[in-house]
Design an enzyme around this catalytic site. Sequence first.
Site, PDB file in Angstrom:
ATOM      1  N   ARG A  12       0.726  -1.054   0.021  1.00 12.33           N
ATOM      2  CA  ARG A  12       0.000  -0.122   0.035  1.00 12.33           C
ATOM      3  C   ARG A  12       0.908   1.341  -0.072  1.00 12.33           C
ATOM      4  O   ARG A  12       1.896   1.350   0.728  1.00 12.33           O
ATOM      5  CB  ARG A  12      -1.004  -0.082   1.378  1.00 12.33           C
ATOM      6  CG  ARG A  12      -1.935  -1.134   1.189  1.00 12.33           C
ATOM      7  CD  ARG A  12      -2.815  -0.987   2.821  1.00 12.33           C
ATOM      8  NE  ARG A  12      -2.222  -1.029   3.843  1.00 12.33           N
ATOM      9  CZ  ARG A  12      -2.014  -0.058   4.748  1.00 12.33           C
ATOM     10  NH1 ARG A  12      -2.557   1.194   4.000  1.00 12.33           N
ATOM     11  NH2 ARG A  12      -1.249  -0.074   5.749  1.00 12.33           N
ATOM     12  N   ASP A  56       5.529 -14.041  -0.678  1.00 12.92           N
ATOM     13  CA  ASP A  56       4.664 -14.313   0.263  1.00 12.92           C
ATOM     14  C   ASP A  56       5.404 -15.008   1.414  1.00 12.92           C
ATOM     15  O   ASP A  56       5.956 -16.177   1.099  1.00 12.92           O
ATOM     16  CB  ASP A  56       3.667 -15.498  -0.284  1.00 12.92           C
ATOM     17  CG  ASP A  56       2.770 -15.893   0.867  1.00 12.92           C
ATOM     18  OD1 ASP A  56       2.881 -15.611   1.737  1.00 12.92           O
ATOM     19  OD2 ASP A  56       1.687 -16.622   0.408  1.00 12.92           O
ATOM     20  N   ASN A  83       9.123  -6.479   7.185  1.00 15.80           N
ATOM     21  CA  ASN A  83       7.785  -5.525   7.429  1.00 15.80           C
ATOM     22  C   ASN A  83       6.597  -6.211   7.386  1.00 15.80           C
ATOM     23  O   ASN A  83       5.396  -5.763   7.914  1.00 15.80           O
ATOM     24  CB  ASN A  83       8.050  -4.279   6.202  1.00 15.80           C
ATOM     25  CG  ASN A  83       6.944  -3.459   6.321  1.00 15.80           C
ATOM     26  OD1 ASN A  83       6.635  -3.038   7.467  1.00 15.80           O
ATOM     27  ND2 ASN A  83       5.853  -3.631   5.385  1.00 15.80           N
ATOM     28  N   TYR A 159      -2.329 -10.254  17.998  1.00 20.62           N
ATOM     29  CA  TYR A 159      -1.313  -9.423  17.544  1.00 20.62           C
ATOM     30  C   TYR A 159      -0.075  -9.391  18.534  1.00 20.62           C
ATOM     31  O   TYR A 159       1.131  -9.241  18.183  1.00 20.62           O
ATOM     32  CB  TYR A 159      -1.914  -8.135  16.857  1.00 20.62           C
ATOM     33  CG  TYR A 159      -1.087  -7.148  16.447  1.00 20.62           C
ATOM     34  CD1 TYR A 159      -0.715  -7.358  15.084  1.00 20.62           C
ATOM     35  CD2 TYR A 159      -0.490  -6.168  16.911  1.00 20.62           C
ATOM     36  CE1 TYR A 159       0.218  -6.425  14.417  1.00 20.62           C
ATOM     37  CE2 TYR A 159       0.533  -5.285  16.393  1.00 20.62           C
ATOM     38  CZ  TYR A 159       0.788  -5.373  15.146  1.00 20.62           C
ATOM     39  OH  TYR A 159       1.566  -4.544  14.434  1.00 20.62           O
ATOM     40  N   THR A 194      -1.323   4.881   8.843  1.00 23.78           N
ATOM     41  CA  THR A 194      -1.178   3.938   7.914  1.00 23.78           C
ATOM     42  C   THR A 194      -2.480   3.782   7.047  1.00 23.78           C
ATOM     43  O   THR A 194      -2.555   3.163   5.912  1.00 23.78           O
ATOM     44  CB  THR A 194      -0.467   2.667   7.888  1.00 23.78           C
ATOM     45  OG1 THR A 194      -1.221   1.988   9.007  1.00 23.78           O
ATOM     46  CG2 THR A 194       0.909   2.803   8.395  1.00 23.78           C
TER      47      THR A 194
END
Length: 237
Positions: A12, A56, A83, A159, A194
């Site tokens: 993105r 991937d 990242n 997470y 973001t």
Amino acid sequence: MEKVALISGVSRESGLGYETARQMKALGYIVIIGARDEEKAIELASQIGAVALELDVTAETSIAQAVAEVQARFGKLDALINNAGAFFDQDADVLEADVEFIKAALDTNLLGAWRMAKAFMPLMEKSPQPRIVNVSSGAGSFTDPVFGLAYHFSKVPVYGVSKLALNGFTVKLAKRLEGSAFKVNAVDPGFTATYPGTEQWGARPVEEGAKGIVWAATLADDGPSGGFFRDGQPLSW
């Protein structure tokens, strides 16, 4: 000889990966950006003069192909920036987390970086100043007063645990490479804008968050290794 940097999870234009790539490119690096969507990677790479790779981090065959391409084109890798990350389970309940979701989060956020480090190690060993940066989060910290494991305002149990594990992997890898030219660090970019609207919640510009990642990817030979940093400053675990 120009230095070569590879950044995973660049999909993105508003994301940290893309901004990190832009800043690394401005420093004179040959920048390779990887994403599962090859067309998207090509589109973003063309905007900053980077190299695009279909990548991937959950698939060893994809990583092996990426290693082969970097080997063929550049023969080495100076900076690996892990990242790629996802699975921000906002407001989730730790006791209601789906096990398959947990496995998928660990597969990307922890094992993705682990696979990448193992696979690219031979190419990084050809660099005089190899740097590995694992993009982590304050959500993986015990003590961060806002985003830490016990304090995060939106909980993010899966997470947070995945980033805690990533920090642990960073320490173990740095220890394994101790005494070599490698510098291995985890970086928390902070709460960055973001996604549209996050500025209203206090998120800072993506440019600021990326600076800490670039700092770790370009450390001098006397720089730290095995640490957890935000904006170039040590962050409590």
